[in-house]
Motif scaffolding. Structure first.
Motif, PDB file in Angstrom:
ATOM      1  N   GLU B  53      87.652 137.514 100.633  1.00  0.00           N
ATOM      2  CA  GLU B  53      87.253 136.873  99.387  1.00  0.00           C
ATOM      3  C   GLU B  53      87.028 137.919  98.281  1.00  0.00           C
ATOM      4  OE1 GLU B  53      87.046 133.805  98.517  1.00  0.00           O
ATOM      5  OE2 GLU B  53      85.883 133.947  96.641  1.00  0.00           O
ATOM      6  N   ARG B 226      99.109 125.968 100.617  1.00  0.00           N
ATOM      7  CA  ARG B 226      98.067 126.476  99.739  1.00  0.00           C
ATOM      8  C   ARG B 226      96.759 125.762 100.020  1.00  0.00           C
ATOM      9  NH1 ARG B 226      98.487 129.782  95.189  1.00  0.00           N
ATOM     10  NH2 ARG B 226      96.489 129.696  94.107  1.00  0.00           N
ATOM     11  N   SER B 228      92.257 126.129  99.245  1.00  0.00           N
ATOM     12  CA  SER B 228      91.276 126.851  98.430  1.00  0.00           C
ATOM     13  C   SER B 228      90.275 127.527  99.359  1.00  0.00           C
ATOM     14  CB  SER B 228      90.560 125.891  97.484  1.00  0.00           C
ATOM     15  OG  SER B 228      89.811 124.977  98.247  1.00  0.00           O
ATOM     16  N   THR B 247      93.606 134.200 102.224  1.00  0.00           N
ATOM     17  CA  THR B 247      93.215 133.443 101.031  1.00  0.00           C
ATOM     18  C   THR B 247      94.364 133.492 100.015  1.00  0.00           C
ATOM     19  OG1 THR B 247      91.515 133.159  99.358  1.00  0.00           O
ATOM     20  CG2 THR B 247      92.063 135.415  99.925  1.00  0.00           C
ATOM     21  N   TRP B 248      94.544 132.410  99.285  1.00  0.00           N
ATOM     22  CA  TRP B 248      95.582 132.381  98.238  1.00  0.00           C
ATOM     23  C   TRP B 248      95.005 132.936  96.946  1.00  0.00           C
ATOM     24  CZ3 TRP B 248     100.598 131.414  99.083  1.00  0.00           C
ATOM     25  CH2 TRP B 248     100.949 130.727 100.249  1.00  0.00           C
ATOM     26  N   ASN B 250      94.510 133.124  92.941  1.00  0.00           N
ATOM     27  CA  ASN B 250      94.430 132.042  91.957  1.00  0.00           C
ATOM     28  C   ASN B 250      95.613 132.044  90.999  1.00  0.00           C
ATOM     29  OD1 ASN B 250      92.146 130.924  92.909  1.00  0.00           O
ATOM     30  ND2 ASN B 250      90.747 131.993  91.491  1.00  0.00           N
TER      31      ASN B 250
END
Lengths: 130, 550
Positions: B53, B226, B228, B247-248, B250
């Motif tokens: 993150e 995808r 969140s 994690t994708w 933004n």
């Protein structure tokens, strides 16, 4: 005075033979088949020595012995016992019996003891004239 | 029988102890391990999630800063101003003040023609109108490309921003060095085999991973739709199981991936597991040992108690048997005595009559006399038996005398010395010299010793030895007298009967079978014990144990 014997035993065959053998030796003997009969005879006639069986139906030997010693203290008693223990004989002697003889009886021994008992009785009578 | 039951009891005890120990031990151990492993795995996953993150935020921040710079530029400056290369160069200089990662800057008109360019290459006049990205940026207003080598021969990516000014649209486009991603991504602190990389939507690597692959390689990676936030999965890729935190981004359809070796991450947990297994194994061994030891001790105590009980039972049985036999014997003796007395008297009367003259003259006189003598002799024999029986039944109370057992044994032995010498039997004295004197009945003890020594001589018959041993057991306060012969021994099946009345192995007329019976009752009355050990062919030992004080 000669020896006078009273033989007390409930075995008829035994007492009968005993009487015969004393009589054969010229010793006066009377037979009694039970304790009460013996006591009655003692009250009536004088005897020197009583030969008394311990095991009898009804009144047993020790009771008869006590009774004899109470009524006729000078009469000597020889106990006939089937018990091998000295204990029973000793008990009788502590009640005043002269001696004891084990059944089956050796007649010679019995005769010897009867004579000695008679001598003791005579000694006692001499010391305590009735 | 009893052995079987005790064996079963032993197993049962072990099983119960084990069950009651293992169930709590295992449930505690496994329960704790389960909680620990859950917590630890949660923590590991949480760490990875945080890490990925944080990186995403950094990369997103970098991208959004670059996009913001370009859009600000596009919004504040006009196409006409930026078309002048001198001005553009000045602007580029300002940009580079903020970020060294800008490689070049160009302005493209509505038709896709590069109208001005600042950078290391000569790109003015190039027509981009056929390019896919140009159409996209014209339509969407912003486009961020994947990383590529391009004709710059250097890994980079482009950000293009379109601006509508009056009736025409123009595009501001910058190339950005993608090394910055490598350094951002690689700065993740990972274990030895950990890795981190950016992955484009088509699984092409956007950064150089630490292991296994080169930049722009296409990874054999599952399609991750995808989502969140972040996600941690354990996946097996190219045969290698690993933890993947993903994690994708933004601003771009790039997947940030942190890969970690579960073994390395979970190593403390595996260590804890091994420690737990070791502790459980050690604990189990101790418990099993303890259970077996306890069960054995318990069963051992039971076996001892059982044996003691059996011995006690046997001696009680023997005593009560003796008492019953004594009563019976006394009864029989009494009943036999009276007829014997009569037979005796009758025989005596016959002997009296035989002395008369006329019978003496009878030709059979000798025969009569002989018969009477035989009757008298055998009546006396029978009398002996009945008197001994009565003696056994009603023994005189023992007297209490102070006795030197060794001396008494010597005296008793001396009665038999002649016969023993004659038969070639030697006596061996094995006395304890400081034997304490005991309180007992001399004549009764002598009767017992005489009886046993006599039996020993008979058992040997000719040539052998009799060992007489005395010992004092101070702890039990008893004196033990052992008389051992080298005779023929007693067979197993008769050894139990030797104390029974009328049990004899001697010829008729030689023994009454009452000697040992009387010995037994004497010793019991004196508070002692008598027992026999015998082995056929090797000899017999009688043990007499007497209390020191009566």
């Amino acid at each position: 005075m000669g020896l006078r014997v009273l033989a007390v035993d409930d075995e008829a065959d035994f007492i009968e033979t005993l009487v015969k053998r004393f009589t054969y030796r010229q010793i006066p003997v009377t037979a009694a088949a039970s304790g009460p009969e013996a006591l009655a005879l003692l009250d009536r006639e004088p005897f020197d020595v009583v030969i008394l069986d311990m095991r009898m139906p009804g009144m047993d030997g020790l009771t008869v012995l006590r009774e004899i010693k109470k009524r006729h203290p000078l009469v000597e008693v020889i106990i006939l016992t089937g018990h091998a223990s000295v204990e029973a004989g000793m008990q009788g002697m502590s009640l005043g019996a002269y001696d004891y003889v084990l059944k089956p009886v050796d007649f010679g021994e019995l005769l010897e003891k009867a004579k000695k008992a008679h001598e003791r009785k005579k000694l006692h009578e001499a010391r305590n004239p009735a | 029988m009893i052995q079987d039951e005790l064996g079963k009891l032993r197993l049962k005890l072990i099983a119960i102890t084990l069950a009651f120990s293992f169930i709590p031990l295992l449930s505690l151990g496994l329960g704790l391990y389960d909680r620990l492993s859950d917590t630890y795995i949660d923590k590991v996953y949480g760490n990875l999630r945080n890490l990925v993150e944080n990186k995403r935020v950094t990369i997103d921040l970098f991208l959004s800063e670059r996009v913001a710079q370009l859009s600000n530029l596009a919004l504040t400056e006009s196409f006409r101003e930026l078309s002048g290369e001198a001005y553009l160069e000045r602007i580029f200089g300002v940009l580079q003040l903020h970020s060294k990662s800008f490689l070049d800057l160009q302005v493209i008109d509505q038709n896709g023609i590069c109208v001005s360019y600042v950078g290391p290459y000569q790109l003015r006049g190039i027509d981009y109108s056929r390019e896919d990205w140009f159409n996209k940026v014209m339509a969407k207003g912003i486009h961020v490309s994947d990383v590529f080598m391009g004709f710059r021969k250097y890994p980079h990516f482009n950000i293009a921003i379109s601006r509508r000014e009056g009736d025409r649209t123009w595009v501001l486009r910058a190339a950005i060095d993608s090394d910055i991603f490598d350094s951002l991504v690689r700065s993740v602190q990972l274990g030895k085999s950990g890795d981190a990389f950016l992955l484009a939507a088509d699984h092409v690597l956007q950064t150089r991973p630490r292991f296994g692959h080169e930049m722009f390689d296409k990874l054999n990676f599952p399609d991750i739709p995808r989502f969140s936030g972040t996600r941690v999965d354990e996946m097996t890729i190219d045969g290698q199981p690993s933890l993947y935190a993903m994690t994708w981004l933004n601003l771009k359809d790039w997947l940030l991936v942190i890969k970690d070796d579960p073994h390395e991450e979970l190593l403390p947990l595996y260590r804890a597991r091994w420690l737990l297994i070791l502790l459980l194994a050690g604990g189990s061994l101790i418990i099993i040992g303890g259970a077996v030891f306890t069960a054995n001790a318990t069963v051992g105590a039971l076996v001892r108690a059982e044996r003691e009980k059996a011995t006690l039972d046997a001696s009680l049985t023997q005593s009560s048997k003796m008492a019953a036999l004594g009563k019976l014997a006394a009864g029989v003796a009494h009943e036999v005595n009276n007829p014997l007395a009569i037979i005796m008297e009758k025989a005596g009367w016959m002997r009296d009559l035989l002395s008369e003259e006329d019978i003496k003259a009878s030709p059979n006189f000798g025969e009569f006399e002989d018969a009477v003598a035989k009757i008298e002799f055998h009546v006396r024999r029978a009398k002996d038996v009945t008197h001994r029986l009565l003696g056994f039944a009603r023994r005189m109370e023992p007297t209490q005398e102070d006795i030197d057992v060794n001396l008494l044994l010597d005296q008793t032995r001396s009665f038999l010395e002649n016969e023993a010498n004659f038969r070639g039997i030697t006596f061996i004295r094995n006395y304890q010299n400081d034997l304490p004197r005991i309180e007992s009945d001399t004549s009764q003890l002598q009767q017992v010793f005489l009886n046993i020594l006599d039996n020993a001589i008979d058992a040997i018959d000719k040539n052998g030895s009799i060992t007489i041993a005395t010992r004092h057991h101070s702890e039990s306060g008893e004196v033990d007298i052992a008389i051992a012969d080298t005779g023929k021994g007693i067979p197993k099946e008769t050894v139990e009967k030797i104390f029974d009345p009328f049990f004899t192995t001697k010829k008729v007329g030689e023994g009454t079978g009452l000697g040992l019976t009387i010995s037994y009752s004497i010793i019991e009355k004196l508070g002692g014990r008598i027992h026999v050990e015998s082995e056929e062919g090797r000899g017999t030992t009688f043990h007499i144990t007497l209390p020191v004080g009566a």
